[in-house]
Design a protein around this motif. Structure first.
Motif, short mmCIF file in Angstrom:
data_model
loop_
_atom_site.label_atom_id
_atom_site.label_comp_id
_atom_site.label_asym_id
_atom_site.label_seq_id
_atom_site.Cartn_x
_atom_site.Cartn_y
_atom_site.Cartn_z
N ASP A 197 -3.63 -4.30 14.49
CA ASP A 197 -3.97 -4.85 13.26
C ASP A 197 -5.48 -5.04 13.05
OD1 ASP A 197 -1.74 -4.92 11.63
OD2 ASP A 197 -1.07 -6.77 12.28
N ALA A 220 -0.33 0.02 3.21
CA ALA A 220 0.12 0.02 1.69
C ALA A 220 -1.28 -0.12 0.88
CB ALA A 220 0.95 -1.53 1.54
N GLN A 221 -2.40 -0.86 1.32
CA GLN A 221 -3.51 -0.61 0.50
C GLN A 221 -3.90 0.75 0.70
OE1 GLN A 221 -5.88 -3.44 2.32
NE2 GLN A 221 -4.77 -5.48 1.97
N THR A 263 7.16 1.59 -2.18
CA THR A 263 7.83 2.29 -1.01
C THR A 263 9.50 2.32 -1.35
OG1 THR A 263 8.04 0.14 0.31
CG2 THR A 263 6.06 1.63 0.49
N LYS A 322 -1.97 2.82 -2.02
CA LYS A 322 -2.28 2.41 -3.61
C LYS A 322 -3.86 3.07 -4.01
CE LYS A 322 -0.01 -2.12 -3.83
NZ LYS A 322 0.14 -3.46 -3.81
N THR A 363 -7.44 -2.71 10.32
CA THR A 363 -8.37 -3.22 9.26
C THR A 363 -9.67 -2.81 9.03
OG1 THR A 363 -6.93 -5.39 9.15
CG2 THR A 363 -9.24 -5.29 8.22
N SER A 423 3.44 1.29 6.46
CA SER A 423 3.16 0.37 5.38
C SER A 423 4.24 -1.01 5.54
CB SER A 423 2.92 0.82 4.19
OG SER A 423 4.44 1.12 3.57
N SER A 424 5.40 -0.70 6.13
CA SER A 424 6.39 -1.72 6.16
C SER A 424 6.19 -2.72 6.95
CB SER A 424 7.90 -1.19 6.36
OG SER A 424 7.70 -0.71 7.66
N SER A 425 5.27 -2.64 7.98
CA SER A 425 4.78 -3.43 9.10
C SER A 425 3.34 -3.78 9.09
CB SER A 425 5.18 -2.94 10.46
OG SER A 425 4.86 -1.64 10.85
N HIS A 426 2.63 -2.77 8.27
CA HIS A 426 1.06 -3.00 8.21
C HIS A 426 0.77 -2.88 6.67
CE1 HIS A 426 0.87 -2.83 12.62
NE2 HIS A 426 1.74 -1.60 12.56
N GLU A 427 0.27 -3.89 6.30
CA GLU A 427 -0.34 -4.01 4.81
C GLU A 427 -1.46 -3.05 4.59
OE1 GLU A 427 -0.82 -4.91 0.81
OE2 GLU A 427 0.92 -5.40 2.32
N GLN A 428 -2.07 -2.67 5.70
CA GLN A 428 -3.27 -1.88 5.71
C GLN A 428 -2.66 -0.52 5.00
OE1 GLN A 428 -2.45 -3.41 8.24
NE2 GLN A 428 -4.31 -4.54 9.24
#
Length: 198
Positions: free
Chosen positions: A137, A77-78, A51, A81, A141, A70-75
């Motif tokens: 979250d 970012a996944q 990012t 990708k 998810t 994505s900066s606050s929720h990994e989901q």
């Protein structure tokens, strides 16, 4: 002797400063080499969903939403990708006069998967409810795992030629992705996801 050393030191520092300024200005010069390097940088950054690099090298309304979350929720970012995992970008031609680059883009075909996912969310939640749930979250998810599973299981690919505007940034060139370019690089996924926010 001390005066000579001072003069040498000043000359070295001045040369270093000139070199650093010239290398900075070269990085955002509108040259064919810089444009090709920018496309390669963007391709790698999308695949890795880096990012920080994307913020510097890409201008894209829809992608900005995903990067923001994505900066606050990994989901998210996944999700990024997964969307760009099979992306390939090859420069077809560069138009320096019009400051554009034509790129052959291939990726997994994700339009149908993303559309079904988006329509499912729209049927269950109003836009206001959905925007509220983007900070939940467990909801992210659960719902995004369904989308990720569909993306990871697709074997169909798509290819398109896109012409992208190239802009000068402060230190580098920037690819300005319009809706057509967003759709192409994401295999149609970003266009479908954008409906969530419309």
């Amino acid at each position: 002797m001390k005066k000579i050393l001072n003069n040498v030191l000043c000359a070295v520092l001045a040369a270093a400063m000139i070199f650093s300024f010239s290398s900075c200005s070269k990085a955002n010069s509108m040259t064919e080499e810089n444009i090709k390097n920018t496309v390669a940088t963007v391709e790698t950054a999308l695949k890795e969903f880096d990012t920080d690099t994307l913020n510097k090298y890409v201008s894209s309304t829809t992608l900005d939403y995903i990067i923001k979350f994505s900066s606050s929720h990994e989901q998210f970012a996944q999700l990024g990708k997964a969307i760009f995992a099979n992306l390939e970008m090859e420069v077809k031609s560069v138009d320096l006069q019009n400051q554009t680059v034509t790129i052959t883009v291939s990726n997994s075909k994700l339009t149908e998967i993303a559309t079904i996912f988006t329509e499912g969310l729209k049927a269950k939640y109003s836009n206001t409810e959905l925007l509220r749930k983007l900070n939940d979250d467990s909801f992210l998810t659960q719902s995004l795992n369904v989308l990720l599973e569909g993306i990871n299981n697709t074997s169909i690919s798509t290819e398109a030629d896109i012409t992208v505007k190239v802009q000068k940034g402060k230190k580098n060139l920037v690819l300005a992705l319009d809706e057509t370019a967003e759709d192409a690089v994401s295999g149609g996924a970003l266009g479908a996801i954008k409906k969530i926010y419309s």
